[in-house]
Scaffold this motif. Structure first.
Motif, PDB file in Angstrom:
ATOM      1  N   ARG A  25      -4.845   8.704   3.238  1.00  0.00           N
ATOM      2  CA  ARG A  25      -5.601   7.794   2.482  1.00  0.00           C
ATOM      3  C   ARG A  25      -4.579   6.437   1.921  1.00  0.00           C
ATOM      4  O   ARG A  25      -3.598   6.637   1.604  1.00  0.00           O
ATOM      5  N   LEU A  26      -5.224   5.387   2.143  1.00  0.00           N
ATOM      6  CA  LEU A  26      -4.428   4.049   1.880  1.00  0.00           C
ATOM      7  C   LEU A  26      -4.725   3.602   0.483  1.00  0.00           C
ATOM      8  O   LEU A  26      -6.121   3.189   0.249  1.00  0.00           O
ATOM      9  N   GLU A  27      -3.923   3.284  -0.454  1.00  0.00           N
ATOM     10  CA  GLU A  27      -4.194   2.805  -1.638  1.00  0.00           C
ATOM     11  C   GLU A  27      -3.365   1.682  -2.142  1.00  0.00           C
ATOM     12  O   GLU A  27      -2.111   1.729  -1.461  1.00  0.00           O
ATOM     13  N   LEU A  28      -3.819   0.947  -2.747  1.00  0.00           N
ATOM     14  CA  LEU A  28      -3.190  -0.318  -3.195  1.00  0.00           C
ATOM     15  C   LEU A  28      -2.072   0.276  -4.034  1.00  0.00           C
ATOM     16  O   LEU A  28      -2.165   1.016  -5.109  1.00  0.00           O
ATOM     17  N   ASP A  29      -0.699  -0.241  -4.037  1.00  0.00           N
ATOM     18  CA  ASP A  29       0.188   0.373  -4.652  1.00  0.00           C
ATOM     19  C   ASP A  29       0.593  -0.126  -5.842  1.00  0.00           C
ATOM     20  O   ASP A  29       1.324  -1.368  -6.046  1.00  0.00           O
ATOM     21  N   GLU A  30      -0.170   0.057  -7.056  1.00  0.00           N
ATOM     22  CA  GLU A  30       0.112  -0.351  -8.220  1.00  0.00           C
ATOM     23  C   GLU A  30       0.386   0.410  -9.267  1.00  0.00           C
ATOM     24  O   GLU A  30       0.211   1.899  -8.912  1.00  0.00           O
ATOM     25  N   PRO A  31       1.082   0.262 -10.250  1.00  0.00           N
ATOM     26  CA  PRO A  31       1.578   1.281 -11.366  1.00  0.00           C
ATOM     27  C   PRO A  31       0.313   2.017 -11.832  1.00  0.00           C
ATOM     28  O   PRO A  31      -0.733   1.567 -12.126  1.00  0.00           O
ATOM     29  N   LEU A  89       0.785  -1.221   0.045  1.00  0.00           N
ATOM     30  CA  LEU A  89      -0.119  -0.089   0.186  1.00  0.00           C
ATOM     31  C   LEU A  89       0.828   1.165   0.024  1.00  0.00           C
ATOM     32  O   LEU A  89       2.098   1.216   0.358  1.00  0.00           O
ATOM     33  N   ARG A  90       0.379   2.424  -0.228  1.00  0.00           N
ATOM     34  CA  ARG A  90       1.028   3.587  -0.205  1.00  0.00           C
ATOM     35  C   ARG A  90      -0.213   4.647   0.488  1.00  0.00           C
ATOM     36  O   ARG A  90      -1.339   4.446   0.299  1.00  0.00           O
ATOM     37  N   PHE A 129       3.807   8.236   0.487  1.00  0.00           N
ATOM     38  CA  PHE A 129       4.786   7.347   0.996  1.00  0.00           C
ATOM     39  C   PHE A 129       4.442   5.708   0.939  1.00  0.00           C
ATOM     40  O   PHE A 129       3.351   5.674   1.292  1.00  0.00           O
ATOM     41  N   GLY A 130       5.443   5.114   0.756  1.00  0.00           N
ATOM     42  CA  GLY A 130       4.851   3.754   0.837  1.00  0.00           C
ATOM     43  C   GLY A 130       5.531   2.920   1.898  1.00  0.00           C
ATOM     44  O   GLY A 130       5.869   3.523   3.012  1.00  0.00           O
ATOM     45  N   GLY A 131       5.662   1.588   1.672  1.00  0.00           N
ATOM     46  CA  GLY A 131       6.313   0.729   2.690  1.00  0.00           C
ATOM     47  C   GLY A 131       5.270   0.243   3.671  1.00  0.00           C
ATOM     48  O   GLY A 131       5.569  -0.341   4.812  1.00  0.00           O
ATOM     49  N   ILE A 132       4.035   0.411   3.416  1.00  0.00           N
ATOM     50  CA  ILE A 132       2.914  -0.005   4.016  1.00  0.00           C
ATOM     51  C   ILE A 132       2.388  -1.220   3.484  1.00  0.00           C
ATOM     52  O   ILE A 132       2.359  -1.311   2.246  1.00  0.00           O
ATOM     53  N   TRP A 133       1.878  -2.374   4.156  1.00  0.00           N
ATOM     54  CA  TRP A 133       1.189  -3.477   3.655  1.00  0.00           C
ATOM     55  C   TRP A 133       0.047  -3.669   4.225  1.00  0.00           C
ATOM     56  O   TRP A 133      -0.359  -3.517   5.461  1.00  0.00           O
ATOM     57  N   GLY A 176      -4.403   1.251  -8.336  1.00  0.00           N
ATOM     58  CA  GLY A 176      -4.897   0.218  -7.165  1.00  0.00           C
ATOM     59  C   GLY A 176      -6.252   0.414  -6.817  1.00  0.00           C
ATOM     60  O   GLY A 176      -7.156  -0.457  -6.138  1.00  0.00           O
ATOM     61  N   GLY A 177      -6.546   1.796  -6.384  1.00  0.00           N
ATOM     62  CA  GLY A 177      -7.859   2.077  -5.812  1.00  0.00           C
ATOM     63  C   GLY A 177      -7.801   2.234  -3.995  1.00  0.00           C
ATOM     64  O   GLY A 177      -6.769   1.606  -3.529  1.00  0.00           O
ATOM     65  N   THR A 178      -8.493   3.132  -3.477  1.00  0.00           N
ATOM     66  CA  THR A 178      -8.436   3.352  -2.244  1.00  0.00           C
ATOM     67  C   THR A 178      -9.033   2.154  -1.487  1.00  0.00           C
ATOM     68  O   THR A 178     -10.163   1.621  -1.673  1.00  0.00           O
ATOM     69  N   VAL A 179      -8.372   1.803  -0.307  1.00  0.00           N
ATOM     70  CA  VAL A 179      -8.844   0.668   0.749  1.00  0.00           C
ATOM     71  C   VAL A 179      -9.098   1.188   1.952  1.00  0.00           C
ATOM     72  O   VAL A 179      -9.985   0.429   2.785  1.00  0.00           O
ATOM     73  N   GLY A 180      -8.920   2.383   2.557  1.00  0.00           N
ATOM     74  CA  GLY A 180      -9.199   2.815   3.784  1.00  0.00           C
ATOM     75  C   GLY A 180      -8.144   4.009   4.189  1.00  0.00           C
ATOM     76  O   GLY A 180      -7.878   4.727   3.474  1.00  0.00           O
TER      77      GLY A 180
END
Length: 897
Positions: A814-820, A804-805, A856-860, A824-828
């Motif tokens: 906002r948490l988004e799926l970290d996709e190119p 996630l990012r 920033f990334g580094g979240i799962w 990815g879209g928002t999940v939370g």
């Protein structure tokens, strides 16, 4: 041609030398001759191969009938292992040779598969597998890669083919469904084939390839639940019986081809039915991990010490001192099931355990031991904290709000001591109380249990299990003696029973370590720091090897029965995130064993308006869900009705939402392990308490350096971690570089300045980091349709860790799926508190108030949980989904901004 080349007379002599007890030629010798014959011929009709082989055996002096059957079965196993191949043609089956392959079976040996040369008959012995063994060489194919993932999903399409299946879990769920449905008898003539261990449920067939689950009726066993796929029968039998299944596989029940492939490589057939296999210990270890099986042992009965507990009168009061592996949980379950089978009402029995995982396991075990398995749901089996909340609800003058478990415990203790009428009345109905892991009761909880016992009716029985050597929650030896003395004093009526036999540990070195460490921990004659040194050295000496850091450990499906245990939550966090970055497959136990509520509940019921939902609505929602839920609709509806029934035939959503958001949701809807089903389980030693694994990687912490170190507790913690291993203990090292953030709720961080940039590693995913109210508010998402899309997105990714990012959006992230491409879209949403902590860390790092980055990334995304929140409009609770996240992202601050 093959007979002349190989030499008929020599082979006849070779076949006769290792004669088997049944009076036939050695199966391994037949296998060698068949492989070599096929390799020389290139291809040969199956019937001709069987006839030639039979003639050879007959010429060596064996009966034709016995030889013919043995040859046919050997060919079947060789086809399963890939030693030979078959092609069906219009004129019959043609057998041809396989390419030569070396399979790495263990560190010392490889299995030879296919055309790898002739003349191997001199290796034929009774005590070797049908596949030939040779010394190991580099470059051999790992056995797990050769076998592939267990193909249970071919029979159970709803299961993920990329995961090690929970065979026993599937079997238990189907058993429960069949038992609850109590369906009408299926038409036709059905024959009972095999019982499913520990219950009245059995497998039945009509002889036409159809299989069903059967239940006892007055007129005999009746087929009541048709299986969707004939292949399910073999997998279900294996799931319920475990490794014991291979000691006597039922006639007429086919062994799944993939299982036969593994047995042909690893095990030795014990008779001509090829339904009885001798599986060596190392092979058992592999099969248990590869198949994700529990180590289901044949029930050999209780030993005399266990019998003194199990068969004691209902009113007996027992203090049971139980060493690691002495069958404590088994004895507790047998004790309770014996009481019920002897006529004690299940509703009058209470069993208190320490963890949710133990509660779930205990209920399943008791159900499998009862004459009436359904009675297990009537027994009160709870954690102590959950039982406290139940007592709290019974209190007439309970306060409007209680802030946490500790305050609830203190309030209930005061109620009991004052003789609060409703609580005393509740306790007076109990006929037997069992307390598990009593050594982990400290402070107010120990005081509560003693108060409970003293308030119970005089004729109420009590069984208390403990082991002071496994006390890891600040429980001192003085506490242990005081607890035992208070319960063991003459007026209390308690007597002590010791369970001494070790049924778990299958390693001589581990048994020796446990036997040597317990007296050192139980009655220390050394200084506490020397006790720690002694225990740590005993553990290190008993280990069978060392392992590297978590991120460097290779994982595979066979690691499903491996625990990787750490001293602290911070170390688990560090290992989790490094393994996620390396793409390793693993599971992780949440901090404190807290658990999440099964996401299929929120996926099905999320967004429903109203107070009551009926079966038709839920069934429709089940059918629309993709991927489908892991439980059948009937089981889900039964769970809903059991815990949140409406006045009519529906489910009360308001009541269900309260359960979902309560501190103690029902254990059957809680999951404590997240991530992949395959690979090792990462956990603190505390959270693994009461569990066991074939292999344990104990990641030893640095030597304690704090002057206030509780050396005895640290020694017991290491002992508990090491004694979780059944067969193998390996040791490694671990550490955590993060430090607590002052003023936060437990967040950890560390400055990470490089090239002059003021950065920091920040722990993400502590309780409160996800804003539940905001997560479930349509206005926050821009309307109900977008919130529904987010729920669907979360459900699609509920079973796999995903990167996630975080994107700053006002005072939240906002948490988004970290996709190119940001697709990815928002999940939370991360909470305001998380944002405030980021600003505090930025001020620590930069010396002045500095904003965090926009992205920033580094979240799962580690998993997904069902949650409930109150609606902003009508105050009614809404059920939904929320992400469960982890990570230590590297956050870049901007002091110039």
């Amino acid at each position: 041609m093959a007979l002349e080349v190989v030499g008929k007379e020599d082979l006849a002599l070779a076949l006769k030398l290792p004669a088997e007890s049944a009076g036939g030629p050695a199966r391994s010798a037949i296998a060698d001759w068949i492989r070599d014959t096929v390799a020389l011929c290139g291809a040969i009709p199956r019937d001709e191969l069987i006839e030639r082989s039979t003639q050879l055996c007959t010429g060596a002096g064996y009966s034709r009938e016995l030889s013919h059957g043995r040859v046919e079965r050997v060919i079947k196993v060789l086809l399963a292992t890939g030693d030979i191949n078959a092609l069906d043609t219009s004129s019959g089956s043609l057998i041809f040779s396989s390419a030569g392959t070396r399979i790495s079976v263990d560190n010392d040996s490889d299995a030879l598969i296919g055309a790898t040369g002739i003349g191997q008959a001199d290796q034929a012995e009774k005590s070797v597998p049908l596949c030939r063994r040779v010394p190991a060489e580099a470059g051999s194919i790992p056995l797990v890669d050769y076998l592939g993932y267990p193909k249970i999903a071919e029979s159970f399409p709803e299961l993920d083919p990329a995961d090690t299946p929970d065979l026993r879990g599937v079997a238990l769920r189907l058993r429960d469904v069949a038992t609850r449905q109590n369906s009408e008898q299926l038409p036709g003539k059905w024959e009972r084939v095999a019982s499913l261990s520990g219950s009245d449920l059995c497998l039945m067939t009509d002889g036409q390839g159809n299989w069903a689950l059967g239940l006892p009726r007055e007129e005999g066993t009746a087929a009541t639940c048709l299986l969707d796929h004939p292949g399910q029968a073999g997998w279900l039998y294996l799931g319920m019986r475990g490794i014991v299944a291979f000691s006597e596989w039922p006639e007429h029940l086919a062994i799944p081809d993939q299982i036969l492939r593994a047995l042909g490589i690893l095990a030795i057939p014990e008779d001509d039915t090829f339904r009885r296999w001798d599986v060596p210990a190392a092979a058992q270890e592999f099969l248990l991990g590869w198949l994700g099986l529990d180590d289901v042992q044949a029930d050999g009965g209780a030993d005399p010490d266990q019998d003194r507990v199990i068969l004691a009168p209902v009113s007996a009061r027992l203090l049971v001192e139980a060493a690691p592996g002495s069958g404590k949980t088994w004895t507790a379950c047998r004790r309770v099931s014996q009481l019920v089978n002897d006529g004690v009402a299940p509703t009058r029995i209470v069993l208190l355990s320490f963890t949710r995982a133990a509660v779930t396991e205990i209920r399943e075990r008791i159900g499998s031991l009862l004459d009436e398995p359904d009675f297990a749901s009537d027994i009160t089996i709870l954690t102590l904290d959950a039982f406290v909340w139940r007592l709290l609800l019974a209190a007439e003058d309970r306060p409007d709000s209680i802030s946490g478990h500790d305050e609830a415990v203190r309030f209930v203790v005061s109620c009991i001591e004052k003789g609060e009428r409703d609580i005393v009345s509740f306790l007076s109905r109990i006929e037997h109380l069992t307390v598990d892991e009593a050594q982990d009761l400290t402070g107010d909880r120990k005081k509560l249990v003693i108060a409970l016992i003293r308030t119970l009716a005089h004729q109420c029985g009590v069984t208390v299990f403990l082991d002071s050597a496994q006390a890891i929650y600040g429980f001192t030896n003085a506490d242990s003696r005081a607890f035992a003395e208070e319960l063991g004093e003459p007026r209390s009526g308690f007597r002590t029973v010791h369970l001494r036999n070790d049924y778990r540990t299958q390693s001589a070195s581990l048994k020796k370590m446990i036997a040597a460490a317990r007296p050192v921990l139980g009655a220390p004659s050394q200084e506490p720091s020397e006790v720690y040194r002694t225990v740590r050295e005993l553990i290190e000496d008993s280990a069978s090897g060392k392992v590297p850091a978590a991120s460097n450990q290779e994982t595979n499906p066979a690691d499903g029965r491996t625990f990787m245990l750490f001293r602290s939550r911070a170390e688990v966090l560090a290992a989790t995130n490094s393994m996620l970055r390396e793409g390793r497959r693993f599971r992780v136990r949440l901090a404190g064993g807290a658990g999440i509520v099964e996401p299929w509940i929120g996926a099905v019921l999320g967004g429903i308006e109203g107070e009551v939902v009926d079966a038709r609505q839920v069934a429709d929602l089940f059918g629309q869900l993709s991927p489908p839920p892991p439980v059948p609709f009937e089981e889900a509806w039964s769970i809903f009705r059991r815990h949140a029934p409406s006045n009519g035939a529906g489910v009360d959503l308001h009541r269900l939402a309260k359960l979902v958001s309560s501190p103690n949701p029902p254990t059957e809807i809680v999951r404590t392990d997240l991530g992949y089903r395959t690979g090792p389980l990462l956990s603190t030693i505390h959270a693994a308490k009461g569990r066991e694994a074939d292999t344990v990687h104990l990641m030893l912490p640095r030597w304690p350096e704090r002057p206030d170190t509780n050396w005895m507790e640290e020694a017991r913690i290491l002992f508990v971690g090491a004694s979780r291993a059944r067969r193998k203990l390996k040791i490694g090292s671990s550490t955590s570089i993060l430090r607590p953030l002052q003023g936060s709720r437990g967040r950890r961080w560390r400055p990470f300045t490089r090239h002059g940039r003021p950065d920091a590693l920040v722990q993400t995913g502590i309780p409160g980091d996800i804003d539940i109210e905001f997560q479930n508010d349509p206005a926050a998402w821009g309307g109900e349709p977008l919130l529904a899309e987010a729920r669907e997105r979360l459900w699609r990714h509920a079973l796999r860790p995903r990167p996630l990012r975080a994107v700053r959006d006002g005072d939240r992230c906002r948490l988004e799926l970290d996709e190119p491409g940001g697709r990815g879209g928002t999940v939370g949403w991360l909470s305001r508190q998380f944002g405030n902590d980021l600003w505090s860390i930025g001020e620590h790092v930069c010396g002045t108030r500095s904003p965090p980055p926009a992205v920033f990334g580094g979240i799962w995304l580690l998993g997904v949980t069902t949650m409930a929140s109150s609606s902003e409009t009508d105050g009614q609770p809404r059920i939904g989904l929320a992400p469960v996240v982890t990570g230590t992202p590297l956050v870049h601050f901007s002091p110039k901004a």
